[in-house]
Scaffold this motif. Structure first.
Motif, PDB file in Angstrom:
ATOM      1  N   UNK A  35      27.329  -8.527 -67.538  1.00 14.86           N
ATOM      2  CA  UNK A  35      26.387  -8.695 -66.430  1.00 14.86           C
ATOM      3  C   UNK A  35      25.709 -10.068 -66.400  1.00 14.86           C
ATOM      4  N   UNK A  36      25.251 -10.537 -67.539  1.00 15.87           N
ATOM      5  CA  UNK A  36      24.529 -11.820 -67.547  1.00 15.87           C
ATOM      6  C   UNK A  36      25.456 -12.975 -67.147  1.00 15.87           C
ATOM      7  N   UNK A  37      26.684 -12.932 -67.633  1.00 13.75           N
ATOM      8  CA  UNK A  37      27.635 -13.986 -67.289  1.00 13.75           C
ATOM      9  C   UNK A  37      28.028 -13.909 -65.819  1.00 13.75           C
ATOM     10  N   UNK A  38      28.171 -12.699 -65.335  1.00 18.40           N
ATOM     11  CA  UNK A  38      28.546 -12.511 -63.928  1.00 18.40           C
ATOM     12  C   UNK A  38      27.434 -12.981 -63.010  1.00 18.40           C
ATOM     13  N   UNK A  39      26.188 -12.731 -63.396  1.00 14.47           N
ATOM     14  CA  UNK A  39      25.065 -13.185 -62.573  1.00 14.47           C
ATOM     15  C   UNK A  39      25.042 -14.703 -62.497  1.00 14.47           C
ATOM     16  N   UNK A  40      25.294 -15.356 -63.615  1.00 13.83           N
ATOM     17  CA  UNK A  40      25.314 -16.823 -63.614  1.00 13.83           C
ATOM     18  C   UNK A  40      26.466 -17.351 -62.760  1.00 13.83           C
ATOM     19  N   UNK A  41      27.618 -16.704 -62.880  1.00 18.66           N
ATOM     20  CA  UNK A  41      28.786 -17.129 -62.103  1.00 18.66           C
ATOM     21  C   UNK A  41      28.551 -16.912 -60.609  1.00 18.66           C
ATOM     22  N   UNK A  42      27.958 -15.771 -60.259  1.00 15.52           N
ATOM     23  CA  UNK A  42      27.680 -15.486 -58.853  1.00 15.52           C
ATOM     24  C   UNK A  42      26.717 -16.518 -58.285  1.00 15.52           C
ATOM     25  N   UNK A  43      25.712 -16.880 -59.072  1.00 14.54           N
ATOM     26  CA  UNK A  43      24.743 -17.887 -58.626  1.00 14.54           C
ATOM     27  C   UNK A  43      25.434 -19.230 -58.391  1.00 14.54           C
ATOM     28  N   UNK A  44      26.308 -19.612 -59.311  1.00 14.71           N
ATOM     29  CA  UNK A  44      27.023 -20.882 -59.166  1.00 14.71           C
ATOM     30  C   UNK A  44      27.942 -20.868 -57.942  1.00 14.71           C
ATOM     31  N   UNK A  45      28.491 -19.682 -57.611  1.00 14.69           N
ATOM     32  CA  UNK A  45      29.396 -19.566 -56.472  1.00 14.69           C
ATOM     33  C   UNK A  45      28.650 -19.333 -55.159  1.00 14.69           C
ATOM     34  N   UNK A  46      27.311 -19.206 -55.248  1.00 16.46           N
ATOM     35  CA  UNK A  46      26.523 -18.977 -54.043  1.00 16.46           C
ATOM     36  C   UNK A  46      26.555 -17.545 -53.556  1.00 16.46           C
TER      37      UNK A  46
END
Length: 204
Positions: free
Chosen positions: A54-65
């Motif tokens: 979850x934490x990694x996915x949240x960071x990735x989602x943020x980077x992808x907008x």
């Protein structure tokens, strides 16, 4: 997870978000490895299904907008990254969830727009792209068939029809001077292998 591995996982997830036409977030708590493998196999033609942290996915989602998954990344999470027909992917997830209630569809994103779980169910109820294209082609063929027939008819046949109409008009005599309105034409109406998980399970 080492920093290098985390960064690689975030980069992979970010790329998946950016290159996928849609993504659907699910919670798979209680599903067996066999069931997850079955779901991956069912989705293979239209999407890849990956268990994520979850934490990694949240960071990735943020980077992808991507903001559709804010506040939803809790519990054991897995995401279907859709590269094919989003309708077919939604149908597959919906049908699998009906047969396996432990799979929970939490939300998604389609062309950058957030989707609720209810939206994904509505998407699954739509006809697939292939069906819609087939119906459109059928409608076009039906509406054009008369025109094609007239163009393909021999010239002598067309001449006979015109002559017969002229004889009929001469026999009936002069008609009302008001020009009749043409009837509107009646057109037919209508119109590979399983992906590798980014990380197993939820956050620790």
């Amino acid at each position: 997870m080492a920093t290098a591995s985390k960064n690689a996982a975030i980069a992979e997830l970010t790329e998946s978000f950016r290159t996928s036409g849609a993504a659907v977030l699910t919670e798979y708590r209680g599903l067996t490895v066999k069931q997850l493998t079955q779901l991956r196999s069912s989705l293979r033609e239209h999407a890849t299904y990956a268990v994520v942290k979850n934490t990694l996915t949240q960071r990735a989602a943020t980077e992808a907008g991507v903001t559709a998954f804010d506040e939803q990344l809790t519990g054991p999470s897995a995401i279907a990254f859709v590269s094919g027909d989003p309708v077919e992917a939604a149908k597959t997830l919906r049908d699998f969830a009906k047969a396996n209630p432990l799979l929970v569809i939490k939300g998604g994103v389609l062309d950058g727009k957030p989707l609720t779980a209810a939206d994904i169910t509505k998407l699954a109820d739509l006809e697939s792209r292939e069906v819609l294209l087939a119906k459109l082609a059928g409608a076009m063929n039906a509406s054009l068939s008369k025109a094609v027939y007239l163009f393909a008819a021999p010239l002598s046949q067309t001449a006979r029809v015109v002559a017969a109409l002229r004889d009929k008009v001469d026999a009936e005599g002069p008609q009302d001077t008001a020009a009749p309105q043409d009837a509107a034409p009646q057109d037919a109406e209508s119109q590979d292998s399983a992906p590798q998980d980014v990380a197993e399970g939820g956050d620790n």
